[in-house]
Write an enzyme that holds these catalytic residues in place. Structure first.
Site, PDB file in Angstrom:
ATOM      1  NE  ARG A  26      -5.978  -5.014   6.533  1.00  0.00           N
ATOM      2  CZ  ARG A  26      -4.904  -5.803   6.328  1.00  0.00           C
ATOM      3  NH1 ARG A  26      -3.776  -5.513   6.876  1.00  0.00           N
ATOM      4  NH2 ARG A  26      -5.015  -6.865   5.558  1.00  0.00           N
ATOM      5  NE  ARG A  51      -6.944 -10.244  10.546  1.00  0.00           N
ATOM      6  CZ  ARG A  51      -5.986 -10.021   9.659  1.00  0.00           C
ATOM      7  NH1 ARG A  51      -5.212 -11.030   9.263  1.00  0.00           N
ATOM      8  NH2 ARG A  51      -5.806  -8.826   9.168  1.00  0.00           N
ATOM      9  NE  ARG A  79       0.632  -5.052  13.856  1.00  0.00           N
ATOM     10  CZ  ARG A  79       0.705  -6.319  13.472  1.00  0.00           C
ATOM     11  NH1 ARG A  79       0.165  -6.699  12.323  1.00  0.00           N
ATOM     12  NH2 ARG A  79       1.336  -7.205  14.214  1.00  0.00           N
TER      13      ARG A  79
END
Length: 422
Positions: free
Chosen positions: A275, A389, A260
């Site tokens: 992220r 995570r 992403r």
RNA sequence: GGGGAGGUCGCAUAGUGGCCUAGUGCGGCGGUUUGCUAAACCGCUACAGGGGCAACCCUGUCGAGGGUUCGAAUCCCUCCCUCCCCGCCA
């Protein structure tokens, strides 16, 4: 994609539901206008085609002569008319499809109104926002001290938001992936390994396009796109197929990396591995009948919660409100784990029933009874779990006062028996 | 990368411009017959869209998209995929 019949028959209901997401009612009217125009033109062109077919057949039986020539000339004119109308219909259909693709899914009645993620109600919790008996460190400090993550090397190779896992850091991730896959196999899922690049159509089918175009990597030369989640290839596994009812349900689990661009969240969560542009995920995906899909959503949620439970991580489950729920989803649960080092809840799973939204886009159907008409089926997706995570939560929850990290018991067999990372 | 052969209904196959409303076989479903099963025989056997209260009618789909033609599974062009041979290579 929404059901065109529903838009046609209950436009006010559709508008009212979409209004909860601030979607302009004009979009619905636009679809209806296309629909009306399409049927009007279709009637004309199909009449002409029927005429041409009949006359052409008659021509084949006629002796050569002026009468035959006259009919051929007449049909030549009709043909031109048909070509123009066909072009017209194609343009209308494209306009209608584009409008339909822009419309988000309607929410399930359970979904509460709310402006953003702060309005998501917590519906379940196990464990708490615990603090440690010593000063807890964030994972980026722990991991760097222990040589588990090399941030600079990631930047050197690919730029910011990339990192390199090393030694027991790399192994911890691999062990977690392996353990998650094995857990889901026991829960009744069939493992699938898919391509990590897909055709553009596949991204439309799962609903990533048009909305997330700017967040996706693609190769111009081949026209292929890197998957942002395993949900994308899994949605289209059976596209254009008609499954038999006795084949359902189909439960799949797949490990993939996810790519992403994260341009939409530039500047957020820049520290650590929360992220990144590339991360790993184990994803569950279900193909179900409409009658059973909400029962399946509860299984999906419970299977995802089980991951956090068995890893010994404090977790809570939220029901997403209108302000936070995804484009294609009718109902979504988010599962968050507590990270005491960063002092925040981390979303590690998002479990959604998208009903027939993706099935319509992917033309994915099943036959309820032998001989019955095919119907769109329901699909569900849920992470189980997102890796970075989960790794963050493991490191931060299992850290010791001396800076070492205990390995959660379930992972030890996958770590060659290593009990402590120091 | 080069050369060749192909892609037709669930499967297998026929079909080189109008007799294709895509035939035949197999499989599947229903029926007749039958003590039961089998065989035999009969019928059905896709998807999408449009019209109609309905019976039903119409349009489109032979890998995909264009083109030629009054008319295309069939002829032409482009692309995709599969198989075979040769070359190259992590």
């Amino acid at each position: 994609m929404l059901d065109l019949k529903l838009i046609r028959e209950q436009p006010d209901y559709v508008k009212q539901q979409l209004a909860r997401f601030a979607v302009e009612p004009a979009l619905v009217d636009q679809v209806l206008a296309f629909d009306e125009a399409r049927r009007q033109q279709l009637r004309k062109v199909e009449d002409l085609k029927a005429q041409r077919n009949a006359v052409s057949k008659a021509i084949s039986k006629m002796a050569p002569g002026p009468e035959r020539e006259a009919q051929i000339a007449a049909m030549r004119a009709v043909g031109a008319e048909i070509a123009a109308l066909d072009k017209d219909v194609a343009a209308i259909e494209e306009g209608q499809r584009n409008a339909m693709l822009e419309l988000r899914n309607l929410p399930h009645p359970d979904v509460p109104d709310g402006a953003d993620d702060s309005a998501n109600p917590v519906i379940y919790q196990e464990g708490e926002e615990r603090t440690l008996s010593f000063a807890a460190q964030p994972h980026w400090e722990l991991a760097e001290q222990l040589g588990m993550i090399h941030f600079e090397q990631g930047v050197k190779l690919a730029g910011s938001r990339f990192y390199v896992l090393r030694g027991l850091g790399a192994r911890l991730q691999r062990a977690t992936i392996q353990w998650l896959l094995d857990l889901h196999l026991r829960q009744g899922y069939t493992e699938v390994y898919t391509p990590f690049v897909v055709k553009e159509q596949v991204l439309w089918a799962s609903g990533q396009l048009p909305k997330f175009r700017d967040n996706l990597y693609r190769d111009e030369e081949s026209g292929l796109w890197l998957v942002p989640t395993a949900e994308v290839p899994l949605t289209s596994l059976y596209s254009d197929d008609i499954l038999n009812a006795d084949q359902l349900p189909i439960y799949h689990v797949a490990y993939t990396p996810c790519f992403r661009k994260e341009q939409l969240s530039a500047g957020r969560d820049v520290r650590g591995i929360k992220r990144g542009h590339q991360f790993d995920k184990v994803e569950m995906y279900m193909f179900e009948t409409p009658e059973r899909s909400y029962a399946a959503l509860e299984k999906l949620r419970s299977d995802a919660e089980e991951c956090a439970r068995l890893l010994g991580l404090p977790f809570r489950t939220k029901l997403l409100c209108t302000g936070d729920i995804g484009f294609g989803s009718a109902k979504t649960y988010d599962i968050e784990v507590w990270a005491p080092g960063q002092g925040e809840w981390l979303e590690v799973s998002s479990c959604s029933n998208v009903e027939a939204f993706q099935a319509r886009r992917a033309n994915l159907r099943y036959r309820p009874e032998p001989g019955a008409k095919p119907e769109f089926l329901h699909t569900l997706n849920g992470s189980g779990l997102g890796l970075p995570r989960t790794i963050i939560a493991i490191m931060e929850n299992y850290q010791q006062a001396d800076g070492s990290i205990l390995v959660p018991e379930v992972l030890r067999p996958y770590m060659g028996g290593v009990e402590v990372i120091r």
